[in-house]
Design a protein around this motif. Structure first.
Motif, short mmCIF file in Angstrom:
data_model
loop_
_atom_site.label_atom_id
_atom_site.label_comp_id
_atom_site.label_asym_id
_atom_site.label_seq_id
_atom_site.Cartn_x
_atom_site.Cartn_y
_atom_site.Cartn_z
N ASP A 19 0.81 -1.22 0.00
CA ASP A 19 0.00 0.00 0.00
C ASP A 19 0.85 1.27 0.00
O ASP A 19 0.31 2.37 0.03
CB ASP A 19 -0.94 0.02 1.20
CG ASP A 19 -2.07 -1.01 1.07
OD1 ASP A 19 -2.27 -1.55 -0.04
OD2 ASP A 19 -2.74 -1.27 2.10
N GLY A 20 2.18 1.12 0.01
CA GLY A 20 3.06 2.28 -0.11
C GLY A 20 3.56 2.88 1.18
O GLY A 20 3.93 4.06 1.22
N LEU A 21 3.60 2.09 2.26
CA LEU A 21 4.12 2.61 3.52
C LEU A 21 5.50 3.24 3.30
O LEU A 21 6.40 2.60 2.75
CB LEU A 21 4.23 1.48 4.55
CG LEU A 21 4.76 1.86 5.93
CD1 LEU A 21 3.77 2.78 6.65
CD2 LEU A 21 5.02 0.61 6.76
N LYS A 22 5.67 4.48 3.70
CA LYS A 22 6.95 5.19 3.56
C LYS A 22 7.81 4.86 4.78
O LYS A 22 7.43 5.17 5.91
CB LYS A 22 6.74 6.69 3.46
CG LYS A 22 5.91 7.10 2.27
CD LYS A 22 6.66 6.93 0.98
CE LYS A 22 5.84 7.44 -0.17
NZ LYS A 22 5.85 6.59 -1.32
N THR A 23 8.95 4.23 4.54
CA THR A 23 9.83 3.85 5.64
C THR A 23 11.18 4.57 5.50
O THR A 23 11.50 5.09 4.44
CB THR A 23 10.05 2.32 5.66
OG1 THR A 23 10.72 1.92 4.47
CG2 THR A 23 8.72 1.58 5.79
N GLN A 24 11.94 4.58 6.57
CA GLN A 24 13.22 5.29 6.62
C GLN A 24 14.36 4.37 6.21
O GLN A 24 15.08 3.86 7.06
CB GLN A 24 13.45 5.84 8.03
CG GLN A 24 12.39 6.80 8.48
CD GLN A 24 12.55 7.19 9.96
OE1 GLN A 24 13.54 6.88 10.61
NE2 GLN A 24 11.56 7.87 10.48
N THR A 25 14.54 4.18 4.92
CA THR A 25 15.62 3.30 4.45
C THR A 25 16.98 3.98 4.57
O THR A 25 18.00 3.30 4.59
CB THR A 25 15.39 2.90 2.98
OG1 THR A 25 15.28 4.07 2.20
CG2 THR A 25 14.15 2.04 2.83
N GLU A 26 17.00 5.28 4.65
CA GLU A 26 18.23 6.05 4.78
C GLU A 26 18.11 6.96 5.99
O GLU A 26 17.01 7.40 6.32
CB GLU A 26 18.48 6.87 3.52
CG GLU A 26 18.56 6.07 2.23
CD GLU A 26 19.74 5.14 2.14
OE1 GLU A 26 20.78 5.41 2.78
OE2 GLU A 26 19.64 4.13 1.44
N PRO A 27 19.20 7.26 6.66
CA PRO A 27 20.54 6.78 6.37
C PRO A 27 20.75 5.37 6.93
O PRO A 27 20.21 5.02 7.96
CB PRO A 27 21.45 7.77 7.09
CG PRO A 27 20.63 8.23 8.27
CD PRO A 27 19.19 8.23 7.77
N PHE A 28 21.53 4.59 6.20
CA PHE A 28 21.92 3.27 6.67
C PHE A 28 22.96 3.48 7.78
O PHE A 28 23.90 4.25 7.61
CB PHE A 28 22.53 2.46 5.52
CG PHE A 28 22.89 1.06 5.92
CD1 PHE A 28 21.92 0.07 5.92
CD2 PHE A 28 24.18 0.73 6.29
CE1 PHE A 28 22.24 -1.24 6.29
CE2 PHE A 28 24.51 -0.57 6.66
CZ PHE A 28 23.54 -1.55 6.65
N PRO A 29 22.80 2.83 8.93
CA PRO A 29 23.74 3.03 10.03
C PRO A 29 25.11 2.42 9.74
O PRO A 29 25.26 1.20 9.72
CB PRO A 29 23.06 2.34 11.22
CG PRO A 29 22.19 1.30 10.58
CD PRO A 29 21.75 1.87 9.26
N GLU A 30 26.09 3.27 9.52
CA GLU A 30 27.44 2.80 9.19
C GLU A 30 28.27 2.46 10.43
O GLU A 30 29.24 1.72 10.34
CB GLU A 30 28.17 3.86 8.37
CG GLU A 30 27.52 4.15 7.03
CD GLU A 30 27.62 3.01 6.03
OE1 GLU A 30 28.52 2.16 6.18
OE2 GLU A 30 26.80 2.98 5.10
N THR A 31 27.89 3.03 11.57
CA THR A 31 28.65 2.80 12.80
C THR A 31 27.75 2.16 13.86
O THR A 31 26.52 2.21 13.76
CB THR A 31 29.20 4.13 13.37
OG1 THR A 31 28.09 4.93 13.80
CG2 THR A 31 30.03 4.87 12.33
N GLU A 32 28.37 1.60 14.88
CA GLU A 32 27.61 1.01 15.99
C GLU A 32 26.79 2.09 16.72
O GLU A 32 25.69 1.82 17.19
CB GLU A 32 28.54 0.30 16.97
CG GLU A 32 29.06 -1.01 16.45
CD GLU A 32 27.95 -1.99 16.06
OE1 GLU A 32 26.99 -2.19 16.83
OE2 GLU A 32 28.04 -2.55 14.95
#
Length: 104
Positions: A19-32
């Motif tokens: 249905d198009g749920l907008k999710t937070q794909t960015e920013p990808f966590p590069e650090t712990e």
């Protein structure tokens, strides 16, 4: 969660993404530290807030990124249960899905 509940949750998640749920794909966590910040955000949610978990963790219903990462290769994925074992998520997932908490 019994298998009936798990299947219902999996269907609900799939439908939200279709249905198009907008999710937070960015920013990808590069650090712990960045990874821990996302986990802390998830911990503040009501444990039953499925949509909130999906938005914060950046779920998508397809492989993601140039390497086409997917749940199947994530260290938290339990193959025989089709389950994300990251305690802050603890949801059923399809092998070809992805979220930004992906880890090898």
């Amino acid at each position: 969660m019994n298998s009936e509940q798990q299947n219902a949750t999996l269907r609900k998640m799939a439908q939200l993404m279709r249905d198009g749920l907008k999710t937070q794909t960015e920013p990808f966590p590069e650090t712990e530290k960045e990874f821990a910040a996302i986990l802390e955000e998830l911990r503040r949610l009501d444990p039953g807030d499925l949509e909130g978990k999906m938005v914060i963790s950046g779920f998508v219903d397809h492989p993601y990124g140039p390497d086409r990462q997917r749940c199947m290769e994530c260290m938290y994925y339990l193959v025989h249960r089709q389950w994300c074992d990251l305690p802050e998520l603890a949801v059923p997932v399809e092998a070809d899905w992805w979220c930004r908490l992906w880890r090898i």
